[in-house]
Design an enzyme around this catalytic site. Structure first.
Site: not given
Lengths: 470, 65
Positions: A81, A156, A180
């Site tokens: 990420k 996310s 997330s």
């Protein structure tokens, strides 16, 4: 061994490289070929660093030829990420504001994986500043679900879920502040571990909420998550909130069965208002655990709505505080939904915020008392399978809150309690959409969750399903 | 603790140095209202000596058991 190395699990490819049955270059090339094929359809990567990855792979192969092995993940290509700082690399945090931000330090979690021998494929898409549960991003476009390209990935950690599911990377770091990691794991059919607050250092990871943020992996199997957690966990001078003390052997824990363990099923909240197919998967998952020898009992948990409310008060204030300077200086550079959610924090009095933090200890004690007789609690990650990108593209519209709250309903209470939770692929809808369940454990008891998750994955094949590009 | 009205939101945003117009204040009040409602039964009931660090204490106690 698969003819396509990218289809192997992290544990398998690491062993294959160590045994010199597969070279790091072959594994990396295999991932890069899949990235080239899938990326135009998924938008899972923020940056692809093919040339550098192949150079690094060659260096790893050369080292191994000389008998030098960096660590247990020697030569394994991964991507994370795009919120984990790596010195000298652009780290966008999914935002326009940090489009050109070059990190000067490296996140501790990332450094520990590098020290174990991983090499970098690039960086992965995410919700802007990790503040969005769907996978939409108004600056870089939505990430697509490999099992149905018109569906969301969840967020996310949207790129992490999508890329792991499509077998573009062997694993990926995500972060979980309100769900997330678990939501992309659920929507994309991969395994995701939200760690206990304090288990993994957050130094060098973009902050959203200092009380709720956690670092954790998304990977194909519980065993893969165990390997990654074992490498990342533990004290860190750069993050005093990372707890010291002996760590269990997480990988060894995954060899255990569920015989003799007790799994709790909540009597309310997590079983309310479920989509019928998600409810069916929950029942089927419970049946597997019973068949494998676990004792399954009903548990009555404290009021989860209160936990969820407290979680939202804490998150809103802390996120607004982190972002206040940019909210003043660059409001036009935020996406509408993220700015809308950040503004919420302005309206919460300091006393309300501190009451929410003060209640956290008693709330955790009450939860642990309620689950004293069980080893883990099972619950859906979300009441629904992946909605379409179009129907969940709510921006800052009046219905946005309702849509976002429903998706995160089952994840937020766990963040408030700081507990570990392992999301595992548990079934598919008739339309072929993945459904995940979360195993919620006691503080710092990730090992039991990984044991249960691995046992489930030995009994089922949901985690082995590979999406096809149609 | 009751949910703030749009007027109160507007005043708090002003104090925070990030003024918002009435429409945004109304939207914020509607957005955070449910969190206040959910926490209402807890607010104002906590014992005097309770500190936020109790969370870490409970975590550590349970981890060592």
């Amino acid at each position: 061994m698969s003819s396509e190395p990218a289809l192997m699990s992290l544990a398998s490819v690491a062993k294959a490289i160590a045994d010199r049955r597969v070279s790091s270059r072959e594994a990396t090339q295999s991932c890069l070929e899949r990235i080239a094929r899938w990326q135009p359809h998924l938008n899972a990567f923020m940056a692809i660093e093919a040339e550098d990855a192949l150079k690094a792979a060659d260096a790893m192969d050369a080292a191994l030829a000389k008998g030098v092995r960096c660590g247990v993940l020697h030569g394994v290509p991964v991507a994370h990420k795009d919120m984990y700082y790596e010195a000298g690399k652009v780290v966008t945090c999914g935002s326009r504001i940090r489009r050109d931000f070059v990190a000067t330090t490296t996140a501790t979690a990332l450094q520990r994986l590098k020290d174990a021998g991983t090499i970098r494929l690039g960086s992965l898409q995410m919700a802007e500043f990790a503040y969005g549960p769907t996978g939409h991003n108004s600056h870089y476009g939505p990430v697509h679900n490999p099992f149905a390209l018109d569906r969301i990935t969840g967020g996310s950690s949207s790129g992490s879920g999508s890329a792991v599911a499509a077998r573009l990377t062997f694993a990926a770091l995500g972060s979980d502040t309100g769900g997330s990691i678990r939501m992309p794991a659920h929507f994309c059919g991969v395994t995701g571990l939200k760690t206990t607050v304090g288990r993994v250092s957050r130094a060098g990871a973009m902050p959203l909420s200092q009380s709720l943020d956690t670092v954790g992996p998304l990977a194909r199997t519980a065993e893969d998550c165990a390997i990654l957690l074992g490498l990342m966990a533990g004290a860190d001078p750069a993050d005093p909130t990372a707890i010291s003390g002996p760590l269990p052997d997480y990988a060894a824990a995954t060899t255990g069965s569920v015989k003799g363990l007790t799994i709790g099923v909540p009597g309310a909240f997590y079983v309310d208002d479920l989509d019928a197919e998600v409810a069916g998967v929950l029942d089927a998952t419970i049946a597997v655990f019973r068949r494998e020898g676990a004792n399954v009992v009903r548990v009555e948990l404290p009021d989860q709505r209160q936990l969820s409310g407290a979680s939202q008060l804490v998150l809103a204030v802390e996120a607004a505080a982190f972002h206040k300077r940019w909210m003043i200086e660059r409001p036009q550079d935020y996406g509408p939904q993220v700015l809308m959610r950040l503004q919420n924090g302005l309206a919460i009095p300091g006393v309300a915020y501190l009451e929410a933090l003060r209640w956290r200890g008693p709330a955790l004690a009450a939860h642990l008392a309620a689950v004293a007789e069980v080893d883990a609690v099972i619950a859906p990650v979300s009441p629904v399978a992946a909605p379409t990108i179009a129907e969940s593209d709510v921006g800052n519209s009046p219905e946005a809150d309702k849509v976002l709250q429903r998706l995160t309903r089952f994840t937020r209470p766990i963040n408030y309690l700081g507990l570990p939770s392992l999301a595992i692929p548990s079934g598919f809808t008739r339309a072929g959409l993945p459904v995940g369940m979360q195993l919620i454990g006691r503080s710092f008891d990730e090992a039991t969750l990984l044991r249960i998750g691995a046992a489930f994955q030995r009994a089922t094949d949901f985690h082995d399903r590979v999406p096809e590009l149609k | 603790m009751t949910r703030p009205t749009a007027k109160e939101v507007k005043a708090m945003a002003d104090v925070a140095g990030l003024p918002v117009d009435t429409d945004v204040a109304t939207r914020i009040a509607n957005s955070i209202g449910p969190a206040f409602d959910a926490f209402a039964a807890i607010a104002g009931t906590l014992p005097f000596d309770l500190e936020p660090s109790t969370f870490a204490v409970v975590q550590a106690e349970k981890a060592t058991q």
